[in-house]
Design a protein around this motif. Structure first.
Motif, mmCIF file in Angstrom:
data_model
loop_
_atom_site.group_PDB
_atom_site.id
_atom_site.type_symbol
_atom_site.label_atom_id
_atom_site.label_comp_id
_atom_site.label_asym_id
_atom_site.label_seq_id
_atom_site.Cartn_x
_atom_site.Cartn_y
_atom_site.Cartn_z
ATOM 1 N N THR A 12 -6.874 -13.236 7.645
ATOM 2 C CA THR A 12 -5.643 -12.880 6.948
ATOM 3 C C THR A 12 -5.789 -13.298 5.484
ATOM 4 O O THR A 12 -6.709 -14.058 5.142
ATOM 5 C CB THR A 12 -4.425 -13.599 7.555
ATOM 6 O OG1 THR A 12 -4.611 -15.018 7.370
ATOM 7 C CG2 THR A 12 -4.251 -13.280 9.036
ATOM 8 N N ARG A 75 1.204 -8.369 5.201
ATOM 9 C CA ARG A 75 0.788 -7.430 6.239
ATOM 10 C C ARG A 75 -0.361 -6.543 5.772
ATOM 11 O O ARG A 75 -0.234 -5.347 5.581
ATOM 12 C CB ARG A 75 1.986 -6.593 6.706
ATOM 13 C CG ARG A 75 3.071 -7.383 7.432
ATOM 14 C CD ARG A 75 2.448 -8.431 8.270
ATOM 15 N NE ARG A 75 3.281 -8.984 9.332
ATOM 16 C CZ ARG A 75 3.132 -10.208 9.773
ATOM 17 N NH1 ARG A 75 2.249 -11.020 9.219
ATOM 18 N NH2 ARG A 75 3.850 -10.649 10.767
ATOM 19 N N ARG A 76 -1.523 -7.183 5.629
ATOM 20 C CA ARG A 76 -2.766 -6.501 5.252
ATOM 21 C C ARG A 76 -3.880 -7.119 6.086
ATOM 22 O O ARG A 76 -4.076 -8.329 6.071
ATOM 23 C CB ARG A 76 -3.037 -6.681 3.758
ATOM 24 C CG ARG A 76 -1.988 -5.974 2.902
ATOM 25 C CD ARG A 76 -2.061 -6.378 1.454
ATOM 26 N NE ARG A 76 -3.284 -5.880 0.828
ATOM 27 C CZ ARG A 76 -3.682 -6.290 -0.382
ATOM 28 N NH1 ARG A 76 -2.993 -7.170 -1.065
ATOM 29 N NH2 ARG A 76 -4.787 -5.792 -0.894
ATOM 30 N N ARG A 77 -4.610 -6.268 6.816
ATOM 31 C CA ARG A 77 -5.725 -6.758 7.633
ATOM 32 C C ARG A 77 -6.870 -7.197 6.727
ATOM 33 O O ARG A 77 -7.090 -6.619 5.666
ATOM 34 C CB ARG A 77 -6.235 -5.653 8.555
ATOM 35 C CG ARG A 77 -5.215 -5.153 9.564
ATOM 36 C CD ARG A 77 -5.676 -3.886 10.237
ATOM 37 N NE ARG A 77 -5.788 -2.836 9.214
ATOM 38 C CZ ARG A 77 -6.369 -1.658 9.404
ATOM 39 N NH1 ARG A 77 -6.912 -1.362 10.564
ATOM 40 N NH2 ARG A 77 -6.431 -0.765 8.433
ATOM 41 N N VAL A 116 -10.303 -5.556 2.924
ATOM 42 C CA VAL A 116 -8.869 -5.812 2.954
ATOM 43 C C VAL A 116 -8.122 -4.489 2.856
ATOM 44 O O VAL A 116 -8.523 -3.603 2.103
ATOM 45 C CB VAL A 116 -8.443 -6.728 1.777
ATOM 46 C CG1 VAL A 116 -6.944 -7.015 1.809
ATOM 47 C CG2 VAL A 116 -9.223 -8.033 1.776
ATOM 48 N N ASP A 117 -7.018 -4.394 3.589
ATOM 49 C CA ASP A 117 -6.162 -3.219 3.452
ATOM 50 C C ASP A 117 -5.617 -3.132 2.038
ATOM 51 O O ASP A 117 -5.274 -4.155 1.426
ATOM 52 C CB ASP A 117 -4.945 -3.332 4.385
ATOM 53 C CG ASP A 117 -5.215 -2.799 5.769
ATOM 54 O OD1 ASP A 117 -5.749 -1.680 5.876
ATOM 55 O OD2 ASP A 117 -4.874 -3.491 6.739
ATOM 56 N N THR A 119 -2.583 -2.009 -0.580
ATOM 57 C CA THR A 119 -1.130 -2.205 -0.461
ATOM 58 C C THR A 119 -0.444 -0.979 0.145
ATOM 59 O O THR A 119 0.633 -1.106 0.716
ATOM 60 C CB THR A 119 -0.516 -2.536 -1.832
ATOM 61 O OG1 THR A 119 -0.872 -1.505 -2.760
ATOM 62 C CG2 THR A 119 -0.992 -3.884 -2.337
ATOM 63 N N ALA A 121 -1.173 0.440 2.789
ATOM 64 C CA ALA A 121 -1.235 0.344 4.251
ATOM 65 C C ALA A 121 -0.207 -0.631 4.822
ATOM 66 O O ALA A 121 -0.075 -0.739 6.045
ATOM 67 C CB ALA A 121 -2.635 -0.097 4.677
ATOM 68 N N THR A 122 0.540 -1.305 3.973
ATOM 69 C CA THR A 122 1.425 -2.389 4.417
ATOM 70 C C THR A 122 2.411 -1.949 5.497
ATOM 71 O O THR A 122 2.589 -2.652 6.500
ATOM 72 C CB THR A 122 2.172 -2.997 3.216
ATOM 73 O OG1 THR A 122 1.205 -3.447 2.263
ATOM 74 C CG2 THR A 122 3.039 -4.163 3.624
ATOM 75 N N VAL A 125 0.519 -1.226 8.777
ATOM 76 C CA VAL A 125 0.001 -2.468 9.355
ATOM 77 C C VAL A 125 1.145 -3.297 9.931
ATOM 78 O O VAL A 125 1.026 -3.858 11.024
ATOM 79 C CB VAL A 125 -0.805 -3.271 8.304
ATOM 80 C CG1 VAL A 125 -1.136 -4.664 8.819
ATOM 81 C CG2 VAL A 125 -2.078 -2.516 7.946
ATOM 82 N N HIS A 152 -5.853 3.894 7.931
ATOM 83 C CA HIS A 152 -6.091 3.331 6.595
ATOM 84 C C HIS A 152 -7.430 2.600 6.606
ATOM 85 O O HIS A 152 -7.625 1.661 7.379
ATOM 86 C CB HIS A 152 -4.978 2.348 6.212
ATOM 87 C CG HIS A 152 -3.646 3.006 6.066
ATOM 88 N ND1 HIS A 152 -3.210 3.530 4.880
ATOM 89 C CD2 HIS A 152 -2.666 3.242 6.966
ATOM 90 C CE1 HIS A 152 -2.010 4.050 5.051
ATOM 91 N NE2 HIS A 152 -1.658 3.892 6.305
ATOM 92 N N LEU A 154 -10.104 0.011 5.311
ATOM 93 C CA LEU A 154 -10.066 -1.231 4.556
ATOM 94 C C LEU A 154 -10.919 -1.084 3.304
ATOM 95 O O LEU A 154 -11.975 -0.449 3.344
ATOM 96 C CB LEU A 154 -10.573 -2.405 5.411
ATOM 97 C CG LEU A 154 -9.525 -2.992 6.365
ATOM 98 C CD1 LEU A 154 -9.275 -2.094 7.548
ATOM 99 C CD2 LEU A 154 -9.966 -4.361 6.824
#
Length: 166
Positions: A12, A75-77, A116-117, A119, A121-122, A125, A152, A154
């Motif tokens: 995270t 909320r981003r993988r 990282v995702d 923004t 994708a928030t 996710v 989405h 990454l």
């Protein structure tokens, strides 16, 4: 020369911040995903790149579970790619198709890249975080929601970009 295996470690953004602050996060070992013999046998027609993608995608799904247990995390993988000695891998699950391994936790210097995702994708996710446990239990509607996050890709970052990323 020691054989190296590429592993994909779910994380995270707060875990990334801890990594930057202390050079590592978590305990001495962590759960990751890799191309295991079980995965290779299950997906026998897949080439190495496809097998790596399966392991990477499973790490991204595991990042959803980490987010579910950390409501304050953005909320981003996050998936960390690292090369670790093959001798240090411990298979967690020996079922056909399993990619889960336990590895010695690499420090910041042991990472190959950070994913990282974006923004954008928030929302997807966030919805997937709410549905991930149900999806793992076999709920088809929840799986559809989780798949929405997987639409989405990454974003790739060099380890040297960690400060800018955070």
């Amino acid at each position: 020369m020691t054989d190296q295996v590429r592993v994909y470690i779910p994380a995270t953004l707060p875990m990334l911040a801890a990594l930057r602050a202390g050079g590592q996060f978590g305990d001495r070992t962590t759960v990751a995903h890799a191309v295991t013999p079980g995965l290779r046998e299950w997906y026998a027609e897949g080439d190495e790149e496809e097998l790596e993608y399966v392991a990477f995608t499973r790490a991204a799904q595991a990042a959803l579970q980490l987010l579910r247990h950390d409501p304050a995390a953005p909320r981003r993988r996050v998936v960390l790619s690292a090369d670790v000695p093959a001798a240090g891998l411990v298979r967690e699950d020996v079922e056909l198709g399993a990619s889960t391994v336990r590895v010695p936790l690499p420090g910041l210097s042991g990472l190959a890249s950070i994913h990282v995702d974006g923004t954008d994708a928030t929302d997807a996710v966030s919805a997937a975080v709410d549905a991930v446990e149900e999806a793992l239990a076999g709920d088809a509607d929840a799986q559809f929601t989780v798949d929405g996050a997987e639409d989405h890709e990454l974003e790739w970052y060099a380890v040297s970009e960690l400060d800018e990323l955070l």
